[in-house]
Write a protein that holds these residues in place. Structure first.
Motif, PDB file in Angstrom:
ATOM      1  N   ASP A   9       1.534 -24.468 -94.827  1.00 47.00           N
ATOM      2  CA  ASP A   9       0.561 -23.860 -93.918  1.00 47.00           C
ATOM      3  C   ASP A   9      -0.626 -24.808 -93.757  1.00 47.00           C
ATOM      4  N   VAL A  10      -0.563 -25.660 -92.745  1.00 41.79           N
ATOM      5  CA  VAL A  10      -1.637 -26.619 -92.500  1.00 41.79           C
ATOM      6  C   VAL A  10      -2.626 -25.993 -91.529  1.00 41.79           C
ATOM      7  N   TRP A  11      -3.897 -25.965 -91.952  1.00 41.26           N
ATOM      8  CA  TRP A  11      -4.922 -25.317 -91.135  1.00 41.26           C
ATOM      9  C   TRP A  11      -5.648 -26.305 -90.229  1.00 41.26           C
ATOM     10  N   ALA A  12      -5.895 -27.504 -90.739  1.00 45.87           N
ATOM     11  CA  ALA A  12      -6.644 -28.474 -89.939  1.00 45.87           C
ATOM     12  C   ALA A  12      -6.555 -29.851 -90.580  1.00 45.87           C
ATOM     13  N   VAL A  13      -6.901 -30.887 -89.796  1.00 44.94           N
ATOM     14  CA  VAL A  13      -7.008 -32.251 -90.308  1.00 44.94           C
ATOM     15  C   VAL A  13      -8.326 -32.847 -89.834  1.00 44.94           C
ATOM     16  N   LEU A  14      -8.770 -33.881 -90.543  1.00 46.11           N
ATOM     17  CA  LEU A  14     -10.032 -34.530 -90.214  1.00 46.11           C
ATOM     18  C   LEU A  14      -9.995 -35.961 -90.721  1.00 46.11           C
ATOM     19  N   GLU A  15     -10.402 -36.900 -89.873  1.00 44.93           N
ATOM     20  CA  GLU A  15     -10.468 -38.299 -90.291  1.00 44.93           C
ATOM     21  C   GLU A  15     -11.790 -38.551 -91.006  1.00 44.93           C
TER      22      GLU A  15
END
Length: 301
Positions: free
Chosen positions: A276-282
């Protein structure tokens, strides 16, 4: 983890049990602010958005306690809640989405309608949404808001089970987009890519491209059509031309916007701590890498 935002290089995380956490990506250190703010201060955190006009302010949307303006420097908090005696208060304390546009308007979507307020007055007024299935006495649930960088006068509004609205701040007009695809009746994610194309994330692992001049919608299947939702669409600053699509239950997908195809899918087998991936950020200090936020098992780099 239900929400994240980056403010001045620091990552802020909000959880389902109301914890607001500060993560320093350089020191790799966590700080839970529940003790500072009081246990249960926020209830369930549903949305985190950094302010454009006030760089030290983090907007915190919650279930049951309305909206908070949280100062990331001195930790001062101001609450905005529904008040039956105050017509300029929020329409409901269950906040689902937040957006701040470049003109200085704050948009807040709740379970019973959309509100907007000037950042100068912070006195809210309801925004009328032409709906079909919603009770006019309660209003529709506004689950996602997006202000595209190339169109500062436009706010895209996603209404639960009723698709998209396009609000033009300059002309003060609201346009309803007629989209029959069932997957687009629940749009949680919207993103304009580097080339000015608008992408929408719906149900059943479907990513959609919206041609803004014609209103034509093209779908791209990212995985098996299971009961999943796209929770975020992200384009990393150092990786133009690729969208990172977070999904509940199906991990993370890298999508090529020019070739319109999936480059790679990432799952637990690839090292993610959860599906369950909610978000990504660099991270600001490490371009080319991504922080991956899994709903139950935290951060991955």
């Amino acid at each position: 983890i239900k929400a994240l935002a980056e403010v001045d290089g620091t990552i802020w995380l909000g959880t389902a049990d109301g914890a607001l956490c500060r993560f320093d990506p350089v020191e790799r250190s966590f700080q839970s602010l529940n003790q500072v703010l009081g246990v249960g201060k926020f209830n369930q955190i549903t949305a985190l958005v950094g302010s454009l006009k006030h760089p030290d302010v983090l907007w915190v949307g919650t279930r049951g306690r309305g909206l908070f303006a949280f100062n990331t420097r001195n930790y001062q908090v101001r609450q905005f809640a529904h008040d039956t005696k105050d017509p300029s208060s929020l329409s409901r304390n269950d906040v689902l989405s937040i957006a701040e546009d470049e003109s200085g308007l704050l948009w807040v979507g709740t379970v019973v309608g959309l509100n907007k307020a000037s950042l100068q007055s912070l006195r809210f007024s309801p925004v009328f949404l032409d709906t079909v299935g919603s009770n006019s006495a309660t209003g529709p649930s506004v689950i996602s808001l997006y202000q595209p960088p190339s169109e500062p006068d436009i706010v895209w509004i996603s209404v639960l089970r009723e698709g998209l609205r396009k609000y033009d701040r300059r002309t003060k007009t609201m346009e309803r987009l007629s989209i029959s695809n069932d997957s687009l009746q629940v749009i949680f994610a919207m993103r304009e890519d580097r080339y000015g194309d608008l992408w929408l994330g719906g149900a059943y692992a479907a990513l959609f491209h919206l041609e803004r001049t014609t209103g034509k919608v093209t779908s791209h299947r990212l995985g098996p059509p299971t009961q999943t939702l796209i929770t975020q669409i992200y384009e990393a600053p150092s990786m133009p031309g690729f969208l990172w699509v977070s999904m509940r239950g199906l991990g993370l997908v890298k999508f090529d916007v020019r070739q319109r195809k999936v480059v790679k899918s990432y799952s637990v087998e690839d090292g993610l701590s959860g599906s369950d991936v909610w978000a990504v950020l660099e991270p600001v200090d490490k371009p080319g890498l991504l922080w991956v936020i899994c709903a139950e098992k935290g951060l991955n780099l």
